[in-house]
Design a protein around this motif. Structure first.
Motif, PDB file in Angstrom:
ATOM      1  N   UNK A 162      35.842  54.494  75.398  1.00 58.01           N
ATOM      2  CA  UNK A 162      34.791  54.466  76.704  1.00 58.01           C
ATOM      3  C   UNK A 162      34.296  53.110  76.730  1.00 58.01           C
ATOM      4  N   UNK A 163      33.864  52.480  75.786  1.00 59.00           N
ATOM      5  CA  UNK A 163      32.962  51.213  75.890  1.00 59.00           C
ATOM      6  C   UNK A 163      34.122  50.169  76.062  1.00 59.00           C
ATOM      7  N   UNK A 164      35.398  50.144  75.663  1.00 58.89           N
ATOM      8  CA  UNK A 164      36.216  49.171  76.091  1.00 58.89           C
ATOM      9  C   UNK A 164      36.559  49.275  77.424  1.00 58.89           C
ATOM     10  N   UNK A 165      36.424  50.406  78.258  1.00 67.67           N
ATOM     11  CA  UNK A 165      36.781  50.731  79.521  1.00 67.67           C
ATOM     12  C   UNK A 165      35.772  50.178  80.375  1.00 67.67           C
ATOM     13  N   UNK A 166      34.380  50.384  80.043  1.00 72.42           N
ATOM     14  CA  UNK A 166      33.260  50.218  80.593  1.00 72.42           C
ATOM     15  C   UNK A 166      33.266  48.324  80.383  1.00 72.42           C
ATOM     16  N   UNK A 167      33.469  47.965  79.319  1.00 68.85           N
ATOM     17  CA  UNK A 167      33.347  46.468  79.139  1.00 68.85           C
ATOM     18  C   UNK A 167      34.372  45.846  80.020  1.00 68.85           C
ATOM     19  N   UNK A 168      35.421  46.343  80.332  1.00 71.60           N
ATOM     20  CA  UNK A 168      36.267  45.688  81.254  1.00 71.60           C
ATOM     21  C   UNK A 168      35.861  45.936  82.538  1.00 71.60           C
ATOM     22  N   UNK A 169      35.066  46.983  83.216  1.00 69.91           N
ATOM     23  CA  UNK A 169      34.674  46.975  84.330  1.00 69.91           C
ATOM     24  C   UNK A 169      33.320  46.339  84.719  1.00 69.91           C
ATOM     25  N   UNK A 170      32.522  46.145  83.617  1.00 67.41           N
ATOM     26  CA  UNK A 170      31.396  45.623  83.889  1.00 67.41           C
ATOM     27  C   UNK A 170      31.225  44.209  83.393  1.00 67.41           C
TER      28      UNK A 170
END
Lengths: 211, 187
Positions: free
Chosen positions: A196-204
Protein backbone atom coordinates in the motif's frame (compact mmCIF):
# COMPACT_ATOMS: atom_id res chain seq x y z
CA UNK A 1 -21.60 15.70 22.06
CA UNK A 2 -22.22 16.31 25.74
CA UNK A 3 -21.05 13.49 27.89
CA UNK A 4 -21.58 12.37 31.39
CA UNK A 5 -18.00 12.75 32.51
CA UNK A 6 -18.98 14.79 35.58
CA UNK A 7 -21.56 12.22 36.56
CA UNK A 8 -19.01 9.48 36.17
CA UNK A 9 -16.63 11.31 38.47
CA UNK A 10 -19.35 11.65 41.09
CA UNK A 11 -20.04 7.93 40.87
CA UNK A 12 -19.47 6.01 44.06
CA UNK A 13 -17.05 3.67 42.29
CA UNK A 14 -13.51 4.96 42.50
CA UNK A 15 -11.43 4.45 39.37
CA UNK A 16 -8.94 1.66 39.77
CA UNK A 17 -5.28 2.48 39.94
CA UNK A 18 -3.70 1.99 36.55
CA UNK A 19 -0.39 0.10 36.57
CA UNK A 20 1.28 3.21 35.14
CA UNK A 21 0.21 5.12 38.23
CA UNK A 22 -2.46 6.91 36.26
CA UNK A 23 -5.91 6.97 37.89
CA UNK A 24 -7.63 7.20 34.51
CA UNK A 25 -9.66 4.01 34.08
CA UNK A 26 -8.55 1.71 31.33
CA UNK A 27 -10.88 0.76 28.49
CA UNK A 28 -11.13 -2.73 29.96
CA UNK A 29 -12.19 -1.28 33.33
CA UNK A 30 -14.84 0.83 31.66
CA UNK A 31 -16.37 -2.01 29.71
CA UNK A 32 -16.39 -4.15 32.83
CA UNK A 33 -18.25 -1.44 34.71
CA UNK A 34 -20.66 -1.11 31.84
CA UNK A 35 -21.24 -4.86 31.91
CA UNK A 36 -22.10 -4.47 35.59
CA UNK A 37 -24.67 -1.80 34.82
CA UNK A 38 -22.73 1.48 34.96
CA UNK A 39 -24.10 3.31 31.94
CA UNK A 40 -21.80 6.28 32.48
CA UNK A 41 -18.88 4.03 31.70
CA UNK A 42 -20.42 3.58 28.28
CA UNK A 43 -20.54 7.36 27.86
CA UNK A 44 -16.82 7.51 28.52
CA UNK A 45 -16.16 4.74 26.01
CA UNK A 46 -18.10 6.71 23.41
CA UNK A 47 -16.11 9.83 24.18
CA UNK A 48 -12.79 8.03 23.91
CA UNK A 49 -13.48 6.21 20.70
CA UNK A 50 -15.73 8.47 18.61
CA UNK A 51 -12.99 10.45 16.94
CA UNK A 52 -10.58 7.64 16.31
CA UNK A 53 -13.26 5.32 14.99
CA UNK A 54 -14.64 8.07 12.80
CA UNK A 55 -11.18 8.71 11.38
CA UNK A 56 -10.63 5.05 10.67
CA UNK A 57 -14.03 4.42 9.12
CA UNK A 58 -14.02 7.66 7.13
CA UNK A 59 -10.63 6.91 5.59
CA UNK A 60 -11.80 3.38 4.89
CA UNK A 61 -15.24 3.98 3.33
CA UNK A 62 -14.63 7.48 1.99
CA UNK A 63 -17.87 9.15 3.04
CA UNK A 64 -18.47 11.15 6.22
CA UNK A 65 -22.18 10.43 6.35
CA UNK A 66 -21.69 6.69 6.06
CA UNK A 67 -18.77 6.80 8.44
CA UNK A 68 -20.91 8.43 11.13
CA UNK A 69 -23.64 5.88 10.61
CA UNK A 70 -21.17 3.03 10.90
CA UNK A 71 -19.59 4.49 14.04
CA UNK A 72 -23.01 4.86 15.65
CA UNK A 73 -23.86 1.31 14.71
CA UNK A 74 -20.56 0.21 16.24
CA UNK A 75 -21.47 1.84 19.55
CA UNK A 76 -24.94 0.33 19.37
CA UNK A 77 -23.41 -3.09 18.96
CA UNK A 78 -21.11 -2.49 21.91
CA UNK A 79 -24.18 -1.46 23.90
CA UNK A 80 -26.17 -4.46 22.79
CA UNK A 81 -23.44 -7.09 23.01
CA UNK A 82 -21.46 -5.76 25.94
CA UNK A 83 -21.46 -9.13 27.64
CA UNK A 84 -19.82 -10.73 24.59
CA UNK A 85 -16.53 -8.94 25.39
CA UNK A 86 -14.07 -10.99 27.43
CA UNK A 87 -11.04 -9.44 29.05
CA UNK A 88 -8.60 -11.80 27.33
CA UNK A 89 -8.37 -9.39 24.37
CA UNK A 90 -7.87 -5.65 24.35
CA UNK A 91 -11.08 -3.64 24.19
CA UNK A 92 -9.67 -1.53 21.35
CA UNK A 93 -9.18 -4.68 19.27
CA UNK A 94 -12.79 -5.64 19.87
CA UNK A 95 -14.30 -2.28 18.98
CA UNK A 96 -12.08 -1.84 15.93
CA UNK A 97 -13.06 -5.33 14.77
CA UNK A 98 -16.74 -4.38 14.95
CA UNK A 99 -16.11 -1.11 13.09
CA UNK A 100 -13.97 -2.85 10.48
CA UNK A 101 -16.57 -5.55 9.86
CA UNK A 102 -19.34 -2.98 9.46
CA UNK A 103 -17.17 -0.95 7.08
CA UNK A 104 -16.36 -3.97 4.95
CA UNK A 105 -20.05 -4.89 4.85
CA UNK A 106 -20.86 -1.40 3.64
CA UNK A 107 -18.23 -1.58 0.91
CA UNK A 108 -19.56 -4.97 -0.24
CA UNK A 109 -23.09 -3.61 -0.24
CA UNK A 110 -21.93 -0.65 -2.30
CA UNK A 111 -20.27 -2.94 -4.78
CA UNK A 112 -23.44 -5.05 -5.10
CA UNK A 113 -25.56 -1.99 -5.68
CA UNK A 114 -23.23 -1.21 -8.62
CA UNK A 115 -24.08 2.43 -8.40
CA UNK A 116 -21.64 4.66 -10.02
CA UNK A 117 -21.66 8.30 -9.45
CA UNK A 118 -18.97 10.72 -10.41
CA UNK A 119 -19.59 12.56 -7.15
CA UNK A 120 -18.40 9.48 -5.28
CA UNK A 121 -15.01 10.06 -6.82
CA UNK A 122 -14.63 13.39 -5.19
CA UNK A 123 -14.05 14.41 -1.63
CA UNK A 124 -17.22 14.82 0.40
CA UNK A 125 -19.64 15.26 -2.47
CA UNK A 126 -17.40 17.43 -4.52
CA UNK A 127 -17.95 17.00 -8.20
CA UNK A 128 -15.50 14.82 -9.94
CA UNK A 129 -13.18 16.84 -12.09
CA UNK A 130 -11.67 15.34 -15.17
CA UNK A 131 -7.95 15.89 -14.91
CA UNK A 132 -6.56 18.74 -16.88
CA UNK A 133 -3.48 17.61 -18.78
CA UNK A 134 -2.12 21.10 -18.50
CA UNK A 135 -2.19 20.97 -14.71
CA UNK A 136 1.22 20.53 -13.18
CA UNK A 137 0.97 18.52 -9.95
CA UNK A 138 4.32 19.87 -8.85
CA UNK A 139 3.00 23.40 -8.46
CA UNK A 140 2.59 24.47 -4.89
CA UNK A 141 -0.58 23.30 -3.19
CA UNK A 142 -1.93 24.40 0.15
CA UNK A 143 -2.40 21.98 3.09
CA UNK A 144 -6.10 21.39 2.45
CA UNK A 145 -5.60 20.49 -1.20
CA UNK A 146 -2.75 18.22 -0.22
CA UNK A 147 -4.97 16.37 2.22
CA UNK A 148 -7.66 16.03 -0.40
CA UNK A 149 -5.17 14.52 -2.80
CA UNK A 150 -3.90 12.10 -0.14
CA UNK A 151 -7.46 11.13 0.78
CA UNK A 152 -8.28 10.53 -2.86
CA UNK A 153 -5.22 8.33 -3.33
CA UNK A 154 -6.00 6.35 -0.18
CA UNK A 155 -9.50 5.85 -1.55
CA UNK A 156 -8.09 4.57 -4.83
CA UNK A 157 -6.35 1.68 -3.04
CA UNK A 158 -8.14 -1.63 -2.96
CA UNK A 159 -9.98 -2.18 0.36
CA UNK A 160 -7.53 -4.74 1.72
CA UNK A 161 -4.57 -2.36 1.34
CA UNK A 162 -6.58 0.70 2.32
CA UNK A 163 -7.70 -0.84 5.60
CA UNK A 164 -4.21 -1.77 6.79
CA UNK A 165 -2.66 1.53 5.66
CA UNK A 166 -5.29 3.45 7.62
CA UNK A 167 -4.88 1.26 10.70
CA UNK A 168 -1.08 1.39 10.60
CA UNK A 169 -0.13 4.79 9.27
CA UNK A 170 -3.17 6.90 10.19
CA UNK A 171 -4.37 5.26 13.39
CA UNK A 172 -0.85 4.06 14.35
CA UNK A 173 -1.93 0.69 15.63
CA UNK A 174 0.70 -2.02 16.04
CA UNK A 175 1.06 -4.84 13.54
CA UNK A 176 -0.03 -7.32 16.23
CA UNK A 177 -3.23 -5.46 16.89
CA UNK A 178 -4.00 -5.03 13.20
CA UNK A 179 -3.42 -8.74 12.72
CA UNK A 180 -6.03 -9.50 15.43
CA UNK A 181 -8.52 -6.96 14.08
CA UNK A 182 -8.54 -8.17 10.51
CA UNK A 183 -7.68 -11.76 11.41
CA UNK A 184 -4.73 -12.30 9.10
CA UNK A 185 -1.15 -13.24 10.03
CA UNK A 186 1.28 -10.46 10.95
CA UNK A 187 3.45 -11.22 7.91
CA UNK A 188 0.46 -10.67 5.62
CA UNK A 189 -0.35 -7.41 7.39
CA UNK A 190 3.21 -6.13 6.91
CA UNK A 191 3.21 -7.19 3.28
CA UNK A 192 -0.09 -5.39 2.61
CA UNK A 193 1.09 -2.26 4.43
CA UNK A 194 4.30 -2.17 2.40
CA UNK A 195 2.51 -2.69 -0.89
CA UNK A 196 0.00 0.00 0.00
CA UNK A 197 2.81 2.38 0.88
CA UNK A 198 4.61 1.62 -2.37
CA UNK A 199 1.50 2.42 -4.33
CA UNK A 200 0.89 5.65 -2.43
CA UNK A 201 4.53 6.63 -2.68
CA UNK A 202 4.34 6.28 -6.45
CA UNK A 203 1.15 8.36 -6.69
CA UNK A 204 2.22 11.02 -4.22
CA UNK A 205 5.89 11.32 -5.12
CA UNK A 206 5.47 14.94 -6.15
CA UNK A 207 3.93 15.83 -2.81
CA UNK A 208 6.57 13.96 -0.80
CA UNK A 209 9.37 15.78 -2.51
CA UNK A 210 8.09 19.10 -1.19
CA UNK A 211 8.66 18.07 2.44
CA UNK B 1 25.04 -4.58 -4.28
CA UNK B 2 22.27 -5.53 -1.90
CA UNK B 3 19.08 -6.96 -3.30
CA UNK B 4 16.64 -4.06 -3.85
CA UNK B 5 13.63 -5.99 -2.57
CA UNK B 6 15.43 -6.83 0.65
CA UNK B 7 16.63 -3.25 1.00
CA UNK B 8 13.09 -2.00 0.43
CA UNK B 9 11.79 -4.31 3.15
CA UNK B 10 14.54 -3.16 5.51
CA UNK B 11 13.71 0.48 4.82
CA UNK B 12 10.06 -0.16 5.68
CA UNK B 13 11.11 -1.78 8.95
CA UNK B 14 13.52 1.07 9.60
CA UNK B 15 10.74 3.63 9.15
CA UNK B 16 8.50 1.56 11.41
CA UNK B 17 11.20 1.49 14.09
CA UNK B 18 11.36 -2.29 14.00
CA UNK B 19 15.05 -2.75 13.17
CA UNK B 20 17.60 -3.64 15.87
CA UNK B 21 20.40 -1.08 16.38
CA UNK B 22 23.13 -3.03 14.49
CA UNK B 23 20.97 -3.49 11.42
CA UNK B 24 19.94 0.18 11.53
CA UNK B 25 23.59 1.22 11.36
CA UNK B 26 24.14 -1.02 8.32
CA UNK B 27 21.13 0.48 6.57
CA UNK B 28 22.39 3.99 7.38
CA UNK B 29 25.64 3.13 5.56
CA UNK B 30 23.77 1.82 2.55
CA UNK B 31 21.57 4.87 2.39
CA UNK B 32 24.64 7.10 2.39
CA UNK B 33 26.08 5.26 -0.58
CA UNK B 34 22.91 4.63 -2.57
CA UNK B 35 21.11 7.73 -3.80
CA UNK B 36 18.00 5.87 -5.02
CA UNK B 37 17.66 4.10 -1.67
CA UNK B 38 18.18 7.38 0.15
CA UNK B 39 15.39 9.04 -1.90
CA UNK B 40 13.08 6.09 -1.38
CA UNK B 41 13.69 6.16 2.38
CA UNK B 42 12.77 9.85 2.57
CA UNK B 43 9.66 9.37 0.41
CA UNK B 44 8.38 6.65 2.71
CA UNK B 45 9.24 8.61 5.84
CA UNK B 46 7.43 11.71 4.51
CA UNK B 47 4.46 9.60 3.45
CA UNK B 48 4.14 8.19 6.96
CA UNK B 49 4.36 11.66 8.45
CA UNK B 50 1.69 12.97 6.05
CA UNK B 51 -0.67 10.14 6.85
CA UNK B 52 -0.10 10.52 10.57
CA UNK B 53 -0.80 14.24 10.40
CA UNK B 54 -4.02 14.10 8.38
CA UNK B 55 -6.60 16.39 9.98
CA UNK B 56 -8.81 14.30 12.26
CA UNK B 57 -12.45 14.16 11.28
CA UNK B 58 -15.02 15.85 13.47
CA UNK B 59 -18.50 14.53 14.02
CA UNK B 60 -21.47 16.44 12.69
CA UNK B 61 -23.39 18.56 15.25
CA UNK B 62 -26.24 16.07 15.64
CA UNK B 63 -24.07 12.97 16.00
CA UNK B 64 -24.56 12.78 19.77
CA UNK B 65 -28.31 13.38 19.56
CA UNK B 66 -28.82 10.70 16.95
CA UNK B 67 -26.70 8.23 18.89
CA UNK B 68 -28.59 8.89 22.12
CA UNK B 69 -31.91 8.42 20.32
CA UNK B 70 -30.78 5.13 18.85
CA UNK B 71 -29.60 3.91 22.24
CA UNK B 72 -32.86 4.98 23.87
CA UNK B 73 -34.79 3.00 21.24
CA UNK B 74 -32.49 0.06 21.80
CA UNK B 75 -33.15 0.21 25.55
CA UNK B 76 -36.94 0.40 25.19
CA UNK B 77 -36.91 -2.40 22.64
CA UNK B 78 -34.93 -4.72 24.86
CA UNK B 79 -37.09 -3.88 27.91
CA UNK B 80 -40.19 -5.25 26.17
CA UNK B 81 -38.55 -8.56 25.42
CA UNK B 82 -39.55 -11.53 27.50
CA UNK B 83 -37.68 -14.69 28.32
CA UNK B 84 -34.56 -12.80 27.55
CA UNK B 85 -35.34 -12.80 23.84
CA UNK B 86 -35.67 -9.77 21.61
CA UNK B 87 -39.36 -8.91 21.53
CA UNK B 88 -39.73 -9.55 17.83
CA UNK B 89 -39.21 -13.31 17.96
CA UNK B 90 -42.01 -14.26 20.40
CA UNK B 91 -44.37 -11.83 18.70
CA UNK B 92 -43.63 -13.30 15.28
CA UNK B 93 -44.11 -16.85 16.60
CA UNK B 94 -47.42 -15.88 18.24
CA UNK B 95 -48.71 -14.22 15.08
CA UNK B 96 -47.67 -17.18 12.96
CA UNK B 97 -49.38 -19.67 15.29
CA UNK B 98 -52.54 -17.59 15.36
CA UNK B 99 -52.61 -17.35 11.59
CA UNK B 100 -52.28 -21.13 11.25
CA UNK B 101 -55.06 -21.72 13.79
CA UNK B 102 -57.38 -19.28 12.01
CA UNK B 103 -56.69 -20.90 8.69
CA UNK B 104 -57.40 -24.42 9.83
CA UNK B 105 -60.26 -23.81 12.27
CA UNK B 106 -62.18 -20.99 10.66
CA UNK B 107 -65.38 -22.13 8.83
CA UNK B 108 -65.66 -21.49 5.09
CA UNK B 109 -68.68 -19.83 3.37
CA UNK B 110 -70.82 -22.99 3.30
CA UNK B 111 -70.40 -23.59 7.00
CA UNK B 112 -68.00 -26.46 6.51
CA UNK B 113 -64.58 -26.83 7.93
CA UNK B 114 -61.82 -26.58 5.37
CA UNK B 115 -60.29 -29.86 4.49
CA UNK B 116 -56.78 -29.81 3.20
CA UNK B 117 -56.66 -30.63 -0.47
CA UNK B 118 -54.51 -33.65 0.05
CA UNK B 119 -56.83 -35.22 2.58
CA UNK B 120 -58.96 -38.08 1.43
CA UNK B 121 -61.83 -39.29 3.45
CA UNK B 122 -63.96 -42.40 3.21
CA UNK B 123 -66.56 -40.23 1.59
CA UNK B 124 -64.53 -38.92 -1.25
CA UNK B 125 -62.70 -40.58 -4.06
CA UNK B 126 -61.51 -37.27 -5.41
CA UNK B 127 -59.39 -34.60 -3.80
CA UNK B 128 -61.08 -31.34 -3.07
CA UNK B 129 -59.40 -28.16 -4.13
CA UNK B 130 -59.01 -25.39 -1.55
CA UNK B 131 -62.37 -24.03 -0.43
CA UNK B 132 -64.32 -26.43 -2.51
CA UNK B 133 -66.81 -28.65 -0.83
CA UNK B 134 -68.72 -31.39 -2.40
CA UNK B 135 -72.05 -32.69 -1.26
CA UNK B 136 -71.61 -35.68 -3.46
CA UNK B 137 -69.86 -38.30 -1.50
CA UNK B 138 -68.76 -41.34 -3.32
CA UNK B 139 -68.15 -44.51 -1.41
CA UNK B 140 -66.55 -47.27 -3.40
CA UNK B 141 -68.53 -49.79 -1.33
CA UNK B 142 -71.96 -48.39 -2.14
CA UNK B 143 -73.60 -48.03 -5.51
CA UNK B 144 -75.48 -44.86 -6.20
CA UNK B 145 -78.14 -43.76 -6.87
CA UNK B 146 -79.99 -45.59 -4.07
CA UNK B 147 -82.92 -46.49 -6.34
CA UNK B 148 -80.76 -49.03 -8.02
CA UNK B 149 -79.67 -50.76 -4.82
CA UNK B 150 -80.62 -54.40 -5.02
CA UNK B 151 -81.67 -55.93 -1.69
CA UNK B 152 -81.52 -59.66 -2.14
CA UNK B 153 -82.78 -60.83 1.27
CA UNK B 154 -86.20 -59.28 1.17
CA UNK B 155 -87.20 -56.21 3.03
CA UNK B 156 -88.61 -53.11 1.52
CA UNK B 157 -86.45 -51.06 -0.78
CA UNK B 158 -85.68 -47.66 0.75
CA UNK B 159 -87.32 -45.63 -1.97
CA UNK B 160 -90.34 -47.86 -2.48
CA UNK B 161 -93.85 -46.38 -2.64
CA UNK B 162 -95.17 -48.41 0.31
CA UNK B 163 -92.41 -47.14 2.55
CA UNK B 164 -93.28 -43.61 1.54
CA UNK B 165 -96.94 -44.14 2.50
CA UNK B 166 -96.05 -45.63 5.86
CA UNK B 167 -93.64 -42.79 6.56
CA UNK B 168 -96.34 -40.25 5.81
CA UNK B 169 -98.82 -41.96 8.20
CA UNK B 170 -96.16 -42.11 10.89
CA UNK B 171 -95.24 -38.49 10.44
CA UNK B 172 -98.85 -37.31 10.78
CA UNK B 173 -99.42 -39.49 13.87
CA UNK B 174 -96.42 -37.99 15.54
CA UNK B 175 -97.05 -34.41 14.58
CA UNK B 176 -100.79 -34.33 15.46
CA UNK B 177 -101.70 -37.14 17.87
CA UNK B 178 -105.14 -37.30 19.35
CA UNK B 179 -105.37 -37.66 23.09
CA UNK B 180 -105.00 -41.22 24.16
CA UNK B 181 -104.20 -42.35 20.76
CA UNK B 182 -101.78 -45.14 20.61
CA UNK B 183 -99.25 -44.59 17.92
CA UNK B 184 -98.79 -47.80 16.09
CA UNK B 185 -95.50 -48.15 14.45
CA UNK B 186 -95.40 -50.37 11.43
CA UNK B 187 -92.33 -51.51 9.73
Amino acid sequence: MTLMVETFEKSSDQPKQDPRGDTRPTDEDLIERFQNGDVYAFDLIVKRYTEQLLNFVYRFVGSQEEAEDIVQETFLRVFRKRNAYKRIAKFSTWIYTIAGNLSRTELRRRKRRKLFSVTDMGFDDRDYEISDEGFNPETQVDGVMQEEIIHREINSLSPKFREVIVLRDVQELSYEEISKIIKVPIGTVKSRVNRGRLRLQGQLKHLMKKK
Amino acid sequence: MPNWKQLESDIFDYVDGLLPIEKRKRIDEQLKNNHAAHEFFHDIKNLRTSLKNLTPMKTSPDFGTVLRTRIRLEKSFSRRAFWGWPAGIPIAVAIGTLALLVYFLAPNNKGQIHIAASQKSDFSTSTLSRGESSIYYTNPNVNYPMDLVHVSQGGTPINSQSRKERSTRLDSAITSPRDGQLIKLEF
